[in-house]
Write an enzyme that holds these catalytic residues in place. Structure first.
Site, mmCIF file in Angstrom:
data_model
loop_
_atom_site.group_PDB
_atom_site.id
_atom_site.type_symbol
_atom_site.label_atom_id
_atom_site.label_comp_id
_atom_site.label_asym_id
_atom_site.label_seq_id
_atom_site.Cartn_x
_atom_site.Cartn_y
_atom_site.Cartn_z
ATOM 1 N N THR A 11 43.441 28.750 37.236
ATOM 2 C CA THR A 11 44.379 27.759 37.790
ATOM 3 C C THR A 11 43.945 27.232 39.155
ATOM 4 O OG1 THR A 11 45.698 29.511 38.816
ATOM 5 C CG2 THR A 11 46.356 28.818 36.603
ATOM 6 N N TYR A 149 40.559 45.688 49.912
ATOM 7 C CA TYR A 149 39.933 44.576 49.188
ATOM 8 C C TYR A 149 38.459 44.893 48.915
ATOM 9 C CZ TYR A 149 37.954 40.093 47.940
ATOM 10 O OH TYR A 149 37.273 39.107 47.276
ATOM 11 N N GLY A 184 37.144 25.786 49.705
ATOM 12 C CA GLY A 184 37.571 24.983 48.559
ATOM 13 C C GLY A 184 38.367 25.745 47.529
HETATM 14 P P1 NDP Z 1 41.874 31.565 44.415
HETATM 15 O O1 NDP Z 1 43.011 32.175 45.160
HETATM 16 O O2 NDP Z 1 41.594 30.123 44.613
HETATM 17 O O3 NDP Z 1 42.065 31.817 42.856
HETATM 18 C C1 NDP Z 1 42.454 33.073 42.379
HETATM 19 C C2 NDP Z 1 42.838 32.965 40.920
HETATM 20 O O4 NDP Z 1 43.249 34.261 40.486
HETATM 21 C C3 NDP Z 1 43.983 32.012 40.693
HETATM 22 O O5 NDP Z 1 43.682 31.203 39.583
HETATM 23 C C4 NDP Z 1 45.158 32.916 40.367
HETATM 24 O O6 NDP Z 1 45.963 32.306 39.370
HETATM 25 C C5 NDP Z 1 44.454 34.131 39.770
HETATM 26 N N1 NDP Z 1 45.258 35.336 39.830
HETATM 27 C C6 NDP Z 1 45.664 36.043 40.916
HETATM 28 N N2 NDP Z 1 46.432 37.076 40.548
HETATM 29 C C7 NDP Z 1 46.519 37.022 39.177
HETATM 30 C C8 NDP Z 1 47.175 37.802 38.196
HETATM 31 N N3 NDP Z 1 47.933 38.864 38.516
HETATM 32 N N4 NDP Z 1 47.037 37.454 36.891
HETATM 33 C C9 NDP Z 1 46.286 36.396 36.547
HETATM 34 N N5 NDP Z 1 45.657 35.591 37.428
HETATM 35 C C10 NDP Z 1 45.770 35.922 38.733
HETATM 36 O O7 NDP Z 1 40.587 32.466 44.774
HETATM 37 P P2 NDP Z 1 39.035 32.262 44.475
HETATM 38 O O8 NDP Z 1 38.826 31.289 43.402
HETATM 39 O O9 NDP Z 1 38.354 32.058 45.765
HETATM 40 O O10 NDP Z 1 38.653 33.731 43.995
HETATM 41 C C11 NDP Z 1 38.298 34.044 42.655
HETATM 42 C C12 NDP Z 1 37.649 35.411 42.628
HETATM 43 O O11 NDP Z 1 36.493 35.420 43.443
HETATM 44 C C13 NDP Z 1 38.526 36.544 43.151
HETATM 45 O O12 NDP Z 1 38.296 37.688 42.367
HETATM 46 C C14 NDP Z 1 38.019 36.755 44.575
HETATM 47 O O13 NDP Z 1 38.242 38.075 45.021
HETATM 48 C C15 NDP Z 1 36.554 36.465 44.387
HETATM 49 N N6 NDP Z 1 35.826 36.052 45.584
HETATM 50 C C16 NDP Z 1 36.248 35.017 46.352
HETATM 51 C C17 NDP Z 1 35.521 34.634 47.470
HETATM 52 C C18 NDP Z 1 35.950 33.532 48.381
HETATM 53 O O14 NDP Z 1 35.475 33.478 49.537
HETATM 54 N N7 NDP Z 1 36.767 32.600 47.961
HETATM 55 C C19 NDP Z 1 34.267 35.309 47.817
HETATM 56 C C20 NDP Z 1 33.936 36.405 46.944
HETATM 57 C C21 NDP Z 1 34.678 36.747 45.859
HETATM 58 P P3 NDP Z 1 47.567 32.377 39.279
HETATM 59 O O15 NDP Z 1 48.080 32.570 40.679
HETATM 60 O O16 NDP Z 1 47.962 31.069 38.684
HETATM 61 O O17 NDP Z 1 47.824 33.511 38.355
HETATM 62 C C1 8X3 Z 2 35.626 37.171 49.748
HETATM 63 C C2 8X3 Z 2 34.575 37.192 50.797
HETATM 64 O O1 8X3 Z 2 34.029 38.010 53.141
HETATM 65 O O2 8X3 Z 2 36.284 37.186 52.765
HETATM 66 O O3 8X3 Z 2 35.410 38.170 48.828
HETATM 67 O O4 8X3 Z 2 35.588 39.326 51.870
HETATM 68 S S1 8X3 Z 2 35.151 37.963 52.201
#
Ligand code: NDP
Ligand code: 8X3
Length: 251
Positions: A11, A149, A184
């Site tokens: 999403t 985390y 983003g």
């Molecule tokens: P966003 O917050 O933009 O997206 C997170 C997604 O996870 C949303 O679509 C949300 O959907 C979903 N989500 C959260 N909780 C639940 C749940 N209980 N059930 C189903 N869906 C869930 O984050 P990112 O796209 O940035 O992150 C995606 C992944 O990448 C995560 O695992 C994050 O830890 C990891 N990550 C992110 C980084 C960053 O800097 N952005 C760097 C490294 C890793 P909804 O709320 O609609 O359920």
């Molecule tokens: C997301 C990257 O550095 O915010 O996993 O933990 S950081």
């Protein structure tokens, strides 16, 4: 060859970018997440190659029943992208909210494990399939406030490596993606509980990676020939690097 790709957390952020990328590359996407209206918008934008399925990865019964609940023609999932995840808070451990910790463990660890367990048997039986797990640099590089985390992402990495040990010889591949700073997405807005200004400041002038960059890495890893398993990809913006160890002098 067209694959069926199931994405958790489609999403927003990475998950949405993965859906766009895989559909553009000619694949079918089962887009899941809690905010169903966004999944329907995604389908309206990308067409019938997207199957929207509401799913909370912490709902154990829903996850267990998901493979059988999918329409028959969508049940053979070739690629499972365990992307749903979140960080909550950046407080030191002594001041952290315990329910935030529990939510991160339930989502990033238990949800990911359960989804994997639900879809692995059909992959092993068919002798083909990719599990793509979203780790993070936080799983290998500690930082203040990263406490639980980072620990959930260290779990993701070691679970993925142990899966490889179990799956060797089956044809099923396991890929861990470990990004650093990525803008983003809603990640920091969620971490800072809706404080958009604080979230925006983190990325200001940092030239971070973007969700499309992570989608490029995943698409590349999955597109490798069947005899190649890309075990791990750690990627950061050029502006980011690990920090030094710290010594707090007492005198
Ligand atoms: P966003 O917050 O933009 O997206 C997170 C997604 O996870 C949303 O679509 C949300 O959907 C979903 N989500 C959260 N909780 C639940 C749940 N209980 N059930 C189903 N869906 C869930 O984050 P990112 O796209 O940035 O992150 C995606 C992944 O990448 C995560 O695992 C994050 O830890 C990891 N990550 C992110 C980084 C960053 O800097 N952005 C760097 C490294 C890793 P909804 O709320 O609609 O359920
Ligand atoms: C997301 C990257 O550095 O915010 O996993 O933990 S950081």
């Amino acid at each position: 060859m067209s694959k069926t790709v199931l994405i958790t957390g489609a999403t927003a952020g990475f998950g949405r970018a993965f859906a766009e990328r895989f559909v553009r590359d000619g694949h079918r996407v089962i887009a899941t997440g809690r905010r169903r209206e966004r999944l329907h918008t995604l389908q309206a934008e990308l067409g019938d190659a997207v199957l929207p399925v509401g799913l909370d990865v912490t709902d154990t019964a829903a996850v267990d029943q998901l493979p059988a609940a999918l329409p028959p023609e969508w049940r053979e999932v070739d690629v499972l992208i365990n992307n749903a995840g979140l960080a909550l808070g950046l407080n030191p451990a002594s001041a952290a909210d315990i329910t935030d910790w529990e939510t991160m463990i339930a989502t990033n660890v238990s949800g990911l494990v359960r989804l994997t367990r639900a879809f692995l048997p059909q992959m092993v039986a068919r002798g083909v399939g990719d599990i793509v797990n979203l780790g993070s640099i936080a799983g290998s590089h500690p930082y203040p406030g990263g406490n639980v985390y980072g620990a959930t992402k260290a779990f993701v990495l070691m679970f993925s490596r142990n899966l490889r040990a179990d799956l060797v010889g089956t044809g099923v591949r396991v890929i861990t993606i470990e990004p650093g700073l990525v803008g983003g997405s809603e990640f920091s807005e969620v971490r800072f509980k809706g404080d958009r200004d604080r979230a925006a400041k983190l990325y200001e002038g940092a030239n971070p990676l973007m969700p499309e960059d992570i989608a490029e890495a995943v698409a590349w890893a999955v597109a490798q020939k069947p005899h190649i398993n890309i075990n791990r990809i750690e990627l950061m913006p050029v502006t980011q690097a690990p920090g030094p160890l710290t010594v707090k002098k007492t005198g």
